[in-house]
Design a protein around this motif. Sequence first.
Motif, mmCIF file in Angstrom:
data_model
loop_
_atom_site.group_PDB
_atom_site.id
_atom_site.type_symbol
_atom_site.label_atom_id
_atom_site.label_comp_id
_atom_site.label_asym_id
_atom_site.label_seq_id
_atom_site.Cartn_x
_atom_site.Cartn_y
_atom_site.Cartn_z
ATOM 1 N N UNK A 1 0.665 -1.299 0.038
ATOM 2 C CA UNK A 1 -0.018 -0.002 0.157
ATOM 3 C C UNK A 1 0.869 1.295 -0.063
ATOM 4 N N UNK A 2 0.673 2.030 -0.955
ATOM 5 C CA UNK A 2 1.662 3.221 -1.137
ATOM 6 C C UNK A 2 0.721 4.645 -0.715
ATOM 7 N N UNK A 3 1.332 5.515 -0.088
ATOM 8 C CA UNK A 3 0.798 6.721 0.338
ATOM 9 C C UNK A 3 1.393 7.852 0.036
ATOM 10 N N UNK A 4 0.930 8.980 0.162
ATOM 11 C CA UNK A 4 1.432 10.244 -0.408
ATOM 12 C C UNK A 4 3.016 10.365 0.162
ATOM 13 N N UNK A 5 3.447 10.001 1.387
ATOM 14 C CA UNK A 5 4.879 10.154 1.664
ATOM 15 C C UNK A 5 5.615 9.271 0.977
ATOM 16 N N UNK A 6 5.206 8.074 0.524
ATOM 17 C CA UNK A 6 6.168 7.354 -0.222
ATOM 18 C C UNK A 6 6.245 8.097 -1.749
ATOM 19 N N UNK A 7 5.523 8.690 -2.296
ATOM 20 C CA UNK A 7 5.482 9.235 -3.445
ATOM 21 C C UNK A 7 6.494 10.583 -3.188
ATOM 22 N N UNK A 8 6.480 11.213 -2.071
ATOM 23 C CA UNK A 8 7.441 12.595 -1.771
ATOM 24 C C UNK A 8 8.553 12.088 -1.520
ATOM 25 N N UNK A 9 8.880 11.049 -0.704
ATOM 26 C CA UNK A 9 10.105 10.280 -0.413
ATOM 27 C C UNK A 9 10.914 10.000 -1.884
ATOM 28 N N UNK A 10 10.257 9.247 -2.708
ATOM 29 C CA UNK A 10 10.636 8.490 -3.898
ATOM 30 C C UNK A 10 11.038 9.883 -4.788
ATOM 31 N N UNK A 11 10.314 10.932 -4.725
ATOM 32 C CA UNK A 11 10.629 12.081 -5.816
ATOM 33 C C UNK A 11 11.923 12.426 -4.921
ATOM 34 N N UNK A 12 12.274 13.093 -3.660
ATOM 35 C CA UNK A 12 13.376 13.530 -3.104
ATOM 36 C C UNK A 12 14.598 12.544 -3.629
ATOM 37 N N UNK A 13 14.424 11.239 -3.254
ATOM 38 C CA UNK A 13 15.389 10.375 -3.632
ATOM 39 C C UNK A 13 15.909 10.711 -5.103
ATOM 40 N N UNK A 14 15.045 10.832 -5.939
ATOM 41 C CA UNK A 14 15.396 10.716 -7.197
ATOM 42 C C UNK A 14 16.126 12.219 -7.695
ATOM 43 N N UNK A 15 15.500 13.227 -7.066
ATOM 44 C CA UNK A 15 16.027 14.671 -7.277
ATOM 45 C C UNK A 15 17.326 15.006 -6.159
ATOM 46 N N UNK A 16 17.289 14.333 -5.017
ATOM 47 C CA UNK A 16 18.664 14.654 -4.233
ATOM 48 C C UNK A 16 19.137 13.068 -3.726
ATOM 49 N N UNK A 17 19.723 12.512 -4.551
ATOM 50 C CA UNK A 17 20.169 11.016 -4.147
ATOM 51 C C UNK A 17 21.418 11.425 -3.130
ATOM 52 N N UNK A 18 21.734 12.568 -3.075
ATOM 53 C CA UNK A 18 22.830 12.599 -2.130
ATOM 54 C C UNK A 18 22.490 12.842 -0.735
ATOM 55 N N UNK A 19 21.139 13.160 -0.526
ATOM 56 C CA UNK A 19 20.489 13.268 0.766
ATOM 57 C C UNK A 19 19.956 12.111 1.368
ATOM 58 N N UNK A 20 19.939 11.880 2.694
ATOM 59 C CA UNK A 20 19.362 10.608 3.313
ATOM 60 C C UNK A 20 17.947 11.132 3.758
ATOM 61 N N UNK A 21 16.973 10.739 3.145
ATOM 62 C CA UNK A 21 15.729 11.329 3.331
ATOM 63 C C UNK A 21 14.902 10.407 4.182
ATOM 64 N N UNK A 22 15.326 9.500 4.772
ATOM 65 C CA UNK A 22 14.719 8.439 5.491
ATOM 66 C C UNK A 22 13.883 9.121 6.804
ATOM 67 N N UNK A 23 14.330 10.129 7.517
ATOM 68 C CA UNK A 23 13.536 11.113 8.483
ATOM 69 C C UNK A 23 12.216 11.304 7.834
#
Length: 165
Positions: A1-23
Amino acid sequence: MEDEVDRLVAAWRRERPDLDVEPLEVLSRVSRLARHLDRARRLAFAEHSLEPWEFDVLTSLRRAGAPYQLSPGQLLTQTLVTSGTMTNRIDRLAKRGLVERLPDPNDRRGVLVRLTVEGQHRADESLAGLLDQERAILGELSSRQRTELASLLRQLTAPFDNVPG
């Protein structure tokens, strides 16, 4: 089950792979949940003609146990507002007949704020409504999951609760 946060995190991982967005995976969900909880609280309180701050003061008095009274200072500690704000809140609640001011028998200059019968009724009824709303938010979580989630959230919030001032 995917939610809005999953989409937000995926976008940041794509755009800023240099950052740890786990929080974001945890705290963005907490933030979104807080907004839903705020709406649910407002709905539950509005059904009993209360504002959230009124609920906070009334339930602080109700939790104190019979005779349902506290000093303004004790109310300040429980509601985390300034002295001037608390005075204004007590005035407004007294005007509505939900609390009354009484002389403090232990301090000639002090007062106690006591819940009226109507105030107790509003506190009790709005709490029941709030709990219905909160149960709906928790949805299908099992009792074990709720206990585990409460424990994890306690670990996160306890340090903030134990910081002076």
